[in-house]
Write an enzyme that holds these catalytic residues in place. Structure first.
Site, PDB file in Angstrom:
ATOM      1  N   GLU A 186       0.845  -1.197   0.000  1.00 27.74           N
ATOM      2  CA  GLU A 186       0.000   0.000   0.000  1.00 27.74           C
ATOM      3  C   GLU A 186       0.880   1.247   0.000  1.00 27.74           C
ATOM      4  OE1 GLU A 186      -3.636   0.801   2.666  1.00 27.74           O
ATOM      5  OE2 GLU A 186      -2.076   2.119   3.515  1.00 27.74           O
TER       6      GLU A 186
ATOM      7  N   TRP B 202      -7.034   6.692  -0.675  1.00 33.54           N
ATOM      8  CA  TRP B 202      -7.952   7.752  -1.100  1.00 33.54           C
ATOM      9  C   TRP B 202      -8.362   8.523   0.136  1.00 33.54           C
ATOM     10  CZ3 TRP B 202     -10.228   8.926  -5.913  1.00 33.54           C
ATOM     11  CH2 TRP B 202     -11.398   9.671  -5.892  1.00 33.54           C
TER      12      TRP B 202
ATOM     13  N   HIS C 206      -8.152   2.704  -3.850  1.00 30.32           N
ATOM     14  CA  HIS C 206      -9.087   2.827  -2.731  1.00 30.32           C
ATOM     15  C   HIS C 206     -10.174   3.832  -3.094  1.00 30.32           C
ATOM     16  CE1 HIS C 206      -6.256   1.476   0.785  1.00 30.32           C
ATOM     17  NE2 HIS C 206      -5.916   0.891  -0.351  1.00 30.32           N
TER      18      HIS C 206
ATOM     19  N   ARG D 272     -15.773   2.456   3.648  1.00 33.52           N
ATOM     20  CA  ARG D 272     -16.756   3.433   4.092  1.00 33.52           C
ATOM     21  C   ARG D 272     -16.123   4.792   4.321  1.00 33.52           C
ATOM     22  NH1 ARG D 272     -19.553   3.450   9.951  1.00 33.52           N
ATOM     23  NH2 ARG D 272     -17.472   4.252  10.410  1.00 33.52           N
TER      24      ARG D 272
ATOM     25  N   ALA E 108     -19.854   0.871   3.219  1.00 37.12           N
ATOM     26  CA  ALA E 108     -19.121   0.275   2.103  1.00 37.12           C
ATOM     27  C   ALA E 108     -20.030  -0.612   1.262  1.00 37.12           C
ATOM     28  CB  ALA E 108     -17.933  -0.522   2.629  1.00 37.12           C
TER      29      ALA E 108
ATOM     30  N   TYR F 222     -11.638  -6.981   9.541  1.00 37.80           N
ATOM     31  CA  TYR F 222     -11.149  -6.534  10.848  1.00 37.80           C
ATOM     32  C   TYR F 222     -10.958  -7.737  11.768  1.00 37.80           C
ATOM     33  CZ  TYR F 222     -12.702  -2.137   8.903  1.00 37.80           C
ATOM     34  OH  TYR F 222     -12.876  -1.054   8.081  1.00 37.80           O
TER      35      TYR F 222
ATOM     36  N   ASP G  54     -19.373  -8.360  13.108  1.00 38.75           N
ATOM     37  CA  ASP G  54     -19.159  -7.841  11.760  1.00 38.75           C
ATOM     38  C   ASP G  54     -19.674  -8.780  10.677  1.00 38.75           C
ATOM     39  OD1 ASP G  54     -17.823  -5.822  13.074  1.00 38.75           O
ATOM     40  OD2 ASP G  54     -15.823  -6.583  12.614  1.00 38.75           O
TER      41      ASP G  54
END
Length: 613
Positions: A19, A51, A79, A109, A128, A150, A168
């Site tokens: 990244e 982003w 992103h 998100r 998202a 996550y 989640d």
């Protein structure tokens, strides 16, 4: 090629991916292009480009992603964050991505606005999942879409103490049903928690075939390690914290220990799961990632590393809107497909030869006071100005509801007294050295000159000193006094500048000053604009300069620093006195950075400021 297809085609070994974020300065952007060319030798399966929240870095993100995909030939993932973002911004980004051959998206998100008053009009994205659905509805299967995972549970708003991955699952299933193809996880250091998370996903029919890519953050410095884990709410096992903490003042040792720790994590995850590769959050640095890959038996098994960036005298031109950067031609861009070997990898990881020197020049601490020429200069997350608090309620708890200069001074003094752990401009604890100038800073803040950064002077202090020490053993360290203040415009024009004018004219004091419109003043010329305010001399090393203040870095920070006043104000409703007062500060104050160059005179800067009537 879609990420999922590329991974499916891997027969043996593990892949790596990286990244990057758009650098804050033009020099940093140019140097990141050279860094990307070198890191291409590590043969990443893909790279991702961040982003900024609300599309704040959209132009730079798209420029960088287009260069990586089209001109460097690296499969690139863009992103996209969607909350508080108009559909028009998302539409434009997807059109530009498609135009530049980018077919992979990471749908996120992003941060939710603190109150409904600050929602962007015509924003229909609440999650998202909404973004994934929108991409599919507008573009069908033209993009491969990933989402975040996550391992320790997603943090939402103020509920950051109750993370639970099982909570989640319904949302993740919704994302998959909406069209998500893969997951890249949040960083983690607790392998057991990742393994349990991976097993949890496999236990659901809707998720068992989903590609999961674990995210790892190399440990570059102790401070960045602690800050990143705090921002991501990642647990640090005590055994790892103890190993890193033993060397926290010596970044070379921290990095060496960090490489071992990441290799152990990679080996254990590979042994206990069927994952096919690892995603590195590079922070725009390269040595640590290269060193991990070079020393990991897991990653070396089947990983082909090309020495495809041999230097030549020929240069090619990289064209992006309103900019033109040159980089050396590589054997890949000239059509050569060299045999795989590890020459480039070892050069980068060991710092050998010109390639190693080019790779490692900014490997020492970055962040706000690093070299503005570094691609890693600035915030470590690359997502734009952010208060680094979980909610508006948390902001009010920390910083109360100031309605006057005295109220605001109390907030800054509470931070200087360690009564609160952070300010909007700084989210790390005070260094112990600040205690030496604490009383002077109290007085400056009581005058309505609000301090966001400072340090005392020291002359030839041992590197193992408990207050000023840093770096390798048997070194000598130095510091110039400096302070960064928000001051009323009339105070600067009528009091501070006239009082300091003799020292400003003879350059005993140099300054940078800016306002909320980005207008900058300084008493330095461009070729004089860089000042090392902390430096150290160590055995068998070049002089190290971890703290630099220059024109480019001040310009970048000035913009962010004023935006943080607005971010803070948005924690309150528009009708409140606090909102009005914080906006008043935004409009009527300067940000000024003052450097006192006579580092032998430890009290010079503070006496000069406090003598002002």
């Amino acid at each position: 090629m879609f990420i999922t297809d590329k991974v499916a085609n891997i027969d043996q070994g593990k892949f790596v991916s990286f990244e990057f974020f758009p650098p804050k300065t033009d020099a940093g952007f140019r140097n990141l292009l050279a860094r990307l060319s070198r890191m291409k030798a590590l043969n990443p399966l893909f790279i991702t480009i961040t982003w900024g929240a609300g599309g704040s870095t959209s132009e730079k993100s798209l420029e960088l992603a287009a260069i990586c995909q089209k001109q460097l030939g690296i499969t690139t993932v863009l992103h996209l964050t969607c909350t508080n973002t108009n559909k028009e911004i998302i539409d434009a980004a997807l059109v530009q991505a498609k135009k530049n051959g980018i077919r992979n998206i990471l749908a996120l998100r992003g941060d939710v606005p603190r109150t409904e008053e600050y929602w962007t009009p015509n924003c229909d994205f609440l999650s998202a999942t909404d973004l994934v659905k929108y991409i599919r509805s507008q573009h069908g299967k033209e993009f491969c879409v990933g989402v975040a995972g996550y391992p320790e549970g997603h943090v939402d708003g103020s509920d950051y103490t109750n993370q639970n991955p099982e909570k989640d699952i319904p949302y993740l299933i919704e994302k998959v049903q909406a069209g998500a193809d893969y997951i890249i996880t949040q960083l983690f250091y607790d392998v057991d928690k990742f393994v349990k998370y991976h097993q949890l996903l496999k236990s659901y029919d809707e998720l068992k075939d989903l590609l999961v890519i674990p995210g790892l953050l190399p440990i570059n410095t102790f401070n960045s390690f602690k800050k990143a884990t705090k921002l991501s709410h990642a647990t640090i096992p005590q055994s790892i914290l103890d190993r890193v903490s033993r060397h926290k003042l010596n970044d070379d040792e921290v990095k060496a220990v960090g490489i071992k720790i990441l290799n152990e994590i990679i080996a254990e995850v590979s042994e206990k799961t069927d994952i096919k590769g690892f995603h590195f959050y590079t922070l725009n640095l390269e040595k640590a990632a290269a060193s991990i890959i070079e020393t990991s038996s897991v990653l070396q098994d089947g990983l082909k590393v090309r020495d495809d960036i041999a230097e030549s005298d020929e240069e090619i031109e990289i064209e992006i809107p309103q900019k033109s950067f040159k980089r050396r031609q590589s054997s890949v861009s000239s059509g050569v497909d060299p045999k795989p070997h590890f020459k480039s990898l070892i050069a980068i990881s060991k710092g050998k030869g010109q390639m190693g020197k080019d790779a490692n020049w900014d490997d020492f601490p970055n962040g706000r006071f690093g070299d503005s020429n570094s691609p890693a200069y600035g915030e470590i997350d690359g997502y734009g100005p952010n208060l680094k608090v979980e909610s508006s309620e948390k902001a009010v708890e920390l910083w109360t509801t100031p309605e006057s200069t005295l109220d605001l001074a109390r907030v800054f003094i509470d931070y200087l007294s360690n009564k609160i752990p952070q300010l909007p401009w700084v989210d790390t604890p005070l260094d112990i050295e600040t205690s030496i100038i604490q009383e002077q800073l109290f007085e400056l803040n009581l005058r309505g000159w609000f301090s966001t950064a400072s340090q005392p002077a020291t002359n030839a202090c041992p590197s193992n000193d408990k207050i000023f020490g840093w770096g390798p053993a048997n070194g000598i360290v130095y510091q110039k006094a400096f302070v960064e203040l928000f001051v009323p415009k009339h105070d600067w024009d009528q009091k501070i500048f006239p009082a300091l004018k003799p020292q400003i004219e003879n350059k005993t004091i140099t300054y940078f000053l800016g306002d909320n419109k980005g207008q900058i003043q300084t008493n330095l010329s461009n070729h004089q604009s860089k000042s090392a305010v902390t430096w150290g001399v160590f055995p068998s090393k070049e002089i190290l300069q971890p703290t630099l203040i220059d024109l480019d870095s001040f310009k970048a920070w000035n913009e962010e620093a004023f935006l943080l006043w607005l971010e803070w104000a948005r924690c309150y409703k528009k009708a409140t006195n606090t909102y009005t007062f914080l906006n008043f500060i935004y409009e009527n104050y300067y940000l000024v950075s003052l450097i006192h160059h006579d580092f032998v005179d430890e009290n010079g800067l503070w006496d000069s400021l406090l003598d002002i009537e």
